[in-house]
Enzyme design. Structure first.
Site, mmCIF file in Angstrom:
data_model
loop_
_atom_site.group_PDB
_atom_site.id
_atom_site.type_symbol
_atom_site.label_atom_id
_atom_site.label_comp_id
_atom_site.label_asym_id
_atom_site.label_seq_id
_atom_site.Cartn_x
_atom_site.Cartn_y
_atom_site.Cartn_z
ATOM 1 N N CYS A 81 0.831 -1.185 0.000
ATOM 2 C CA CYS A 81 0.000 0.000 0.000
ATOM 3 C C CYS A 81 0.879 1.253 0.000
ATOM 4 O O CYS A 81 1.792 1.374 0.798
ATOM 5 C CB CYS A 81 -0.961 0.098 1.181
ATOM 6 S SG CYS A 81 -2.167 -1.220 1.230
ATOM 7 N N ARG B 112 4.278 -0.432 -4.572
ATOM 8 C CA ARG B 112 3.939 -0.930 -3.236
ATOM 9 C C ARG B 112 2.624 -1.698 -3.199
ATOM 10 O O ARG B 112 2.266 -2.303 -2.186
ATOM 11 C CB ARG B 112 3.830 0.248 -2.262
ATOM 12 C CG ARG B 112 5.100 1.026 -2.122
ATOM 13 C CD ARG B 112 4.891 2.189 -1.194
ATOM 14 N NE ARG B 112 4.739 1.746 0.171
ATOM 15 C CZ ARG B 112 5.725 1.586 1.028
ATOM 16 N NH1 ARG B 112 6.954 1.839 0.662
ATOM 17 N NH2 ARG B 112 5.503 1.171 2.250
ATOM 18 N N TRP C 59 -2.705 -2.817 -1.768
ATOM 19 C CA TRP C 59 -2.367 -4.238 -1.874
ATOM 20 C C TRP C 59 -3.271 -4.915 -0.857
ATOM 21 O O TRP C 59 -3.089 -4.763 0.350
ATOM 22 C CB TRP C 59 -0.892 -4.455 -1.537
ATOM 23 C CG TRP C 59 -0.420 -5.855 -1.718
ATOM 24 C CD1 TRP C 59 0.073 -6.415 -2.862
ATOM 25 C CD2 TRP C 59 -0.357 -6.883 -0.717
ATOM 26 N NE1 TRP C 59 0.421 -7.722 -2.636
ATOM 27 C CE2 TRP C 59 0.166 -8.044 -1.339
ATOM 28 C CE3 TRP C 59 -0.702 -6.956 0.637
ATOM 29 C CZ2 TRP C 59 0.368 -9.238 -0.657
ATOM 30 C CZ3 TRP C 59 -0.514 -8.154 1.307
ATOM 31 C CH2 TRP C 59 0.016 -9.279 0.667
ATOM 32 N N ASN D 102 -2.154 2.238 5.577
ATOM 33 C CA ASN D 102 -1.255 1.160 5.181
ATOM 34 C C ASN D 102 -0.950 0.367 6.437
ATOM 35 O O ASN D 102 -0.522 0.935 7.440
ATOM 36 C CB ASN D 102 0.034 1.784 4.602
ATOM 37 C CG ASN D 102 1.122 0.755 4.367
ATOM 38 O OD1 ASN D 102 0.841 -0.420 4.152
ATOM 39 N ND2 ASN D 102 2.371 1.194 4.405
ATOM 40 N N GLY D 103 -1.212 -0.956 6.397
ATOM 41 C CA GLY D 103 -0.954 -1.785 7.577
ATOM 42 C C GLY D 103 -2.154 -2.676 7.857
ATOM 43 O O GLY D 103 -3.012 -2.861 6.992
ATOM 44 N N GLU E 77 17.814 -18.045 -6.146
ATOM 45 C CA GLU E 77 17.431 -16.697 -6.569
ATOM 46 C C GLU E 77 17.006 -16.696 -8.045
ATOM 47 O O GLU E 77 16.044 -16.017 -8.416
ATOM 48 C CB GLU E 77 18.597 -15.733 -6.305
ATOM 49 C CG GLU E 77 18.408 -14.310 -6.784
ATOM 50 C CD GLU E 77 17.188 -13.580 -6.227
ATOM 51 O OE1 GLU E 77 16.555 -14.064 -5.280
ATOM 52 O OE2 GLU E 77 16.853 -12.516 -6.789
ATOM 53 N N LYS F 260 13.321 -15.424 -9.162
ATOM 54 C CA LYS F 260 13.114 -14.359 -10.164
ATOM 55 C C LYS F 260 12.126 -14.829 -11.220
ATOM 56 O O LYS F 260 11.221 -14.119 -11.606
ATOM 57 C CB LYS F 260 14.432 -14.044 -10.850
ATOM 58 C CG LYS F 260 15.287 -12.876 -10.644
ATOM 59 C CD LYS F 260 14.930 -11.670 -9.907
ATOM 60 C CE LYS F 260 14.147 -11.792 -8.655
ATOM 61 N NZ LYS F 260 14.486 -11.178 -7.473
ATOM 62 N N GLU G 206 8.478 -15.222 -9.853
ATOM 63 C CA GLU G 206 7.891 -13.923 -9.495
ATOM 64 C C GLU G 206 7.317 -13.194 -10.711
ATOM 65 O O GLU G 206 6.237 -12.634 -10.653
ATOM 66 C CB GLU G 206 8.968 -12.993 -8.903
ATOM 67 C CG GLU G 206 9.236 -13.174 -7.444
ATOM 68 C CD GLU G 206 10.320 -12.205 -6.958
ATOM 69 O OE1 GLU G 206 10.119 -11.594 -5.916
ATOM 70 O OE2 GLU G 206 11.367 -12.069 -7.619
ATOM 71 N N HIS H 10 17.644 -36.782 -4.806
ATOM 72 C CA HIS H 10 16.775 -37.203 -3.700
ATOM 73 C C HIS H 10 15.350 -36.702 -3.866
ATOM 74 O O HIS H 10 14.631 -36.552 -2.889
ATOM 75 C CB HIS H 10 17.358 -36.713 -2.369
ATOM 76 C CG HIS H 10 18.711 -37.265 -2.096
ATOM 77 N ND1 HIS H 10 18.932 -38.593 -1.830
ATOM 78 C CD2 HIS H 10 19.932 -36.683 -2.096
ATOM 79 C CE1 HIS H 10 20.229 -38.803 -1.654
ATOM 80 N NE2 HIS H 10 20.853 -37.640 -1.823
ATOM 81 N N LYS I 225 6.309 -4.627 -3.396
ATOM 82 C CA LYS I 225 7.742 -4.474 -3.163
ATOM 83 C C LYS I 225 8.088 -4.384 -1.686
ATOM 84 O O LYS I 225 9.101 -4.900 -1.249
ATOM 85 C CB LYS I 225 8.225 -3.198 -3.869
ATOM 86 C CG LYS I 225 9.684 -2.959 -3.728
ATOM 87 C CD LYS I 225 10.358 -2.853 -5.055
ATOM 88 C CE LYS I 225 11.850 -2.957 -4.960
ATOM 89 N NZ LYS I 225 12.341 -4.283 -5.321
HETATM 90 C C1 G6P Z 1 8.844 -8.693 -1.178
HETATM 91 C C2 G6P Z 1 9.445 -8.342 -2.528
HETATM 92 C C3 G6P Z 1 10.744 -9.119 -2.740
HETATM 93 C C4 G6P Z 1 11.707 -8.880 -1.586
HETATM 94 C C5 G6P Z 1 11.056 -9.206 -0.239
HETATM 95 C C6 G6P Z 1 11.919 -8.744 0.933
HETATM 96 O O1 G6P Z 1 8.376 -9.987 -1.187
HETATM 97 O O2 G6P Z 1 8.529 -8.628 -3.557
HETATM 98 O O3 G6P Z 1 11.354 -8.708 -3.948
HETATM 99 O O4 G6P Z 1 12.843 -9.658 -1.764
HETATM 100 O O5 G6P Z 1 9.802 -8.524 -0.127
HETATM 101 O O6 G6P Z 1 12.004 -7.342 0.901
HETATM 102 P P1 G6P Z 1 13.122 -6.486 1.563
HETATM 103 O O7 G6P Z 1 12.760 -5.075 1.234
HETATM 104 O O8 G6P Z 1 13.067 -6.761 3.035
HETATM 105 O O9 G6P Z 1 14.429 -6.884 0.980
#
Ligand code: G6P
Length: 612
Positions: free
Chosen positions: A2, A27, A74, A100-101, A485, A489, A492, A508, A607
């Site tokens: 948000c 956000r 969000w 927001n929250g 990672e 990626k 996501e 395994h 984000k």
């Molecule tokens: C969200 C984002 C990710 C990020 C994660 C942790 O899930 O979509 O891209 O890695 O939060 O965020 P931070 O700001 O704590 O690295």
């Protein structure tokens, strides 16, 4: 999670608010809305969908006023639709609030208010706040700021809120408990937002609100006070460090692509003034006073979420290898709710791009209660995690807007590499070895440039695989987290299911998934694990999978076994993870674009995750 923005001044607030929402859209982007006070009336508009929807709708409405608030959502409580979008209005239609929250005790408050005759419009937790403020304001005869303060005493949970009231049109109130708020101070005007991105084009002077603080904006200035005892606090004005260009796409089609290319410079920026190549060492100013305690620590925990957690695993390999400190890496959401062996001989490192992730913040709080020294590795200057840790290192990667983290990740790994080098040198790593690693780190920028100068091969691989449903990423040692990672990626942003695994562990379980339709990406540098990984590639080859190998040196063996080879420059084995991550970011990016996905705003993600 948000985005909220408010404007209080003399200009028409609507274009400022809509532009602000666009800056904050990363956000959350499932619905948006705004409310303004003009001609003694409260005008509002809210809609499901992205900010562009509200932008077009605003053209068809008479909406103007010099005081306004706006929100991009969000969803947590209640599906994303017009009614659940913010702002929420009280029963009288005079008060509007953005939040927001999460208000945890919203049901209890709702029941009480319903008994008193309040009818709720939405399914959100946020609406109870505006109804509660309204009840107190109109019943108890308090001023509007006093009513907001009183209402917030009853709320349990996390919030960043901004509220306006038609009956007091020259006042705006904002408060923070668990969700970030930044106040921008312009010439006779103020901005309030979840972060500095909507503010930077108007003013560089900002005040970061701290936990439990409330700000009241009025024509003659602003007052910040503590919500619990109304004590007025004086705070320093900070300057936003980045330029407007840093939060714009420039000529790139997506922020994510821009941020991938930014890595030519950002990794070097992270090391600027810190890496000491000739001494084979590093200096991290934010830790200087704490090094003796860190050096003596018996153990270290690294706690983080998402991509930052993957950086943490690479950090574990580096810190254990160079500094000989035992390191546990734990998701912050797990750390906070279990018995962790943390005491005053423990260093807890929290890694976070945004510096606002709720679980990571909670993990820090717990670590502090247990007596640990807390160390933050954050990208956003002035963020909550940066301010709530005992010491820390900024990654200096510049604002990251694309939801999928790229340049922040490589910057985090770079910081962890310098930390391992610095602690390693204190704990017996030879100068010669130190110089080797420092030199390798100093050369990364040039190697990133080489990787990004020719990406046709990666685009071909993406085209070839755009229809597949699954991907497997395999790596060993310090490249196992690179596999994790790479897989994250991909899922996501392209919505292709992908898993990262230690290459040898594949037999395994995941090997059962392998057939001629399964692409397997091997991360296979010529380090001491090479022969072992080669055997794992053979096992996959025998089962006819499609094989993509990411390596630093081509060989006949690799050519025979693979469908594609992605070759990156030869480098020190401990900086390989940083370089190897970049082609994997690009592979995910191109696959997502070919599949028509919204790369910068992938579905359901946000984000900055400021809820638990
Ligand atoms: C969200 C984002 C990710 C990020 C994660 C942790 O899930 O979509 O891209 O890695 O939060 O965020 P931070 O700001 O704590 O690295």
């Amino acid at each position: 999670m948000c985005g909220i923005v408010g404007y209080f001044g003399n200009r028409d607030s609507v274009p400022i608010l809509i532009n602000g929402l666009k800056r904050l859209e990363y956000r959350g982007y499932d619905s948006a809305g705004l409310a303004v006070i003009g001609d003694d009336q409260l005008h509002w508009l809210k809609k499901a969908g992205k900010v562009s929807v509200i932008e077009s709708a605003a053209d068809d409405h008479v909406l103007n006023g010099t005081v306004g608030i706006a929100h991009t959502r969000w969803a947590t409580h209640g599906e994303p639709n017009d009614v659940n979008a913010h702002p929420h209005l009280d029963q009288t239609g005079n008060i509007a609030l953005i939040h927001n929250g999460i208000i945890e005790n919203y049901n209890v408050i709702k029941q009480v208010l319903e008994k008193e005759g309040v009818t709720f419009q939405s399914e959100t937790d946020s609406e109870i706040l505006v109804q509660l403020i309204s009840k107190i304001y109109y019943k108890d005869g308090l001023s509007f700021p006093e009513a907001v303060q009183a209402a917030l005493q009853e709320a349990v949970g996390a919030y960043g809120i901004v509220v306006i009231c038609k009956d007091e049109p020259d006042v705006m109130v904002a408060a923070r408990h668990g969700s970030p708020l930044v106040l921008g101070i312009g010439e006779g005007e103020y901005f309030i937002a979840s972060d500095a991105s909507p503010i930077v084009e108007h003013t560089r002077g900002v005040v970061y609100l701290d936990e439990g603080e409330m700000v009241v904006l009025q024509n003659d200035g602003y007052t910040i006070s503590q919500m619990k005892d109304k004590k007025v606090v004086t705070k320093d004005i900070s300057l936003i460090e980045h330029d407007l260009e840093a939060i714009e796409k420039g000529n790139f089609p997506h922020f994510m692509l821009k941020e991938i290319y930014d890595q030519v410079n950002t990794i070097t920026d992270t090391m600027r003034g810190r890496l000491q190549v000739e001494e084979g060492n590093a200096f991290l100013g934010g830790l200087a006073d704490y090094i003796p305690r860190i050096e003596k620590a018996k153990r270290c925990y690294i706690t983080a979420c998402g991509t930052s957690w993957h950086a943490g695993i690479i950090g574990k390999y580096l810190l254990e290898e160079y500094a000989g400190i035992p390191v546990h890496v734990e998701y912050a959401s797990e750390f906070r709710y279990r018995r962790t062996i943390v005491d005053n001989e423990t260093v807890v490192i929290a890694i976070s791009q945004s510096g606002e992730t709720a679980d990571t913040l909670a993990a820090i709080k717990k670590a502090k209660e247990q007596g640990a020294l807390t160390l933050g590795i954050c990208n956003v200057v002035g963020s909550s995690i940066a301010r709530n840790t005992d010491c820390g290192v900024y990654t200096h990667a510049g604002p990251e807007i694309g939801v999928a983290s790229t340049k922040a990740f490589t910057a985090q790994v770079t910081v962890l590499s310098m930390l391992a080098l610095l602690l390693g040198r204190k704990k017996g790593l030879s100068k010669q070895q130190g110089i080797k690693l420092a030199k390798a780190l100093a050369e990364i920028g040039k190697d990133v440039e080489t990787i990004l100068s020719d990406t046709y091969n990666i685009e071909d691989i993406a085209e070839e695989h755009m229809q597949v449903d699954n991907f497997l990423y395999l790596g060993r040692g310090v490249n196992f987290p690179v596999a994790l990672e790479g897989a994250l990626k991909l899922k996501e942003i392209s919505y292709i299911h992908a898993e990262g695994y230690p290459a040898a562990e594949m037999k395994h379980g995941p090997i059962a998934l392998i057939d001629d339709n399964m692409p397997v990406v091997f991360i296979a540098p010529h380090d001491k694990t090479y022969d072992k990984v080669l055997s794992n590639i053979q096992e996959v080859y025998a089962r006819k999978a499609r094989i993509i190998i990411l390596t630093d040196k081509k060989s006949k063996d690799l050519e025979k076994l693979s469908d594609y080879i992605i070759k990156i420059p030869q480098c020190h084995p401990r900086v390989f993870p940083i370089l190897a991550s970049i082609p994997l970011q690009l592979l995910a990016y191109h696959l997502a674009v070919l599949r028509g996905c919204d790369v910068d705003m992938p579905r359901n993600l946000a984000k900055s995750v400021t809820v638990e």
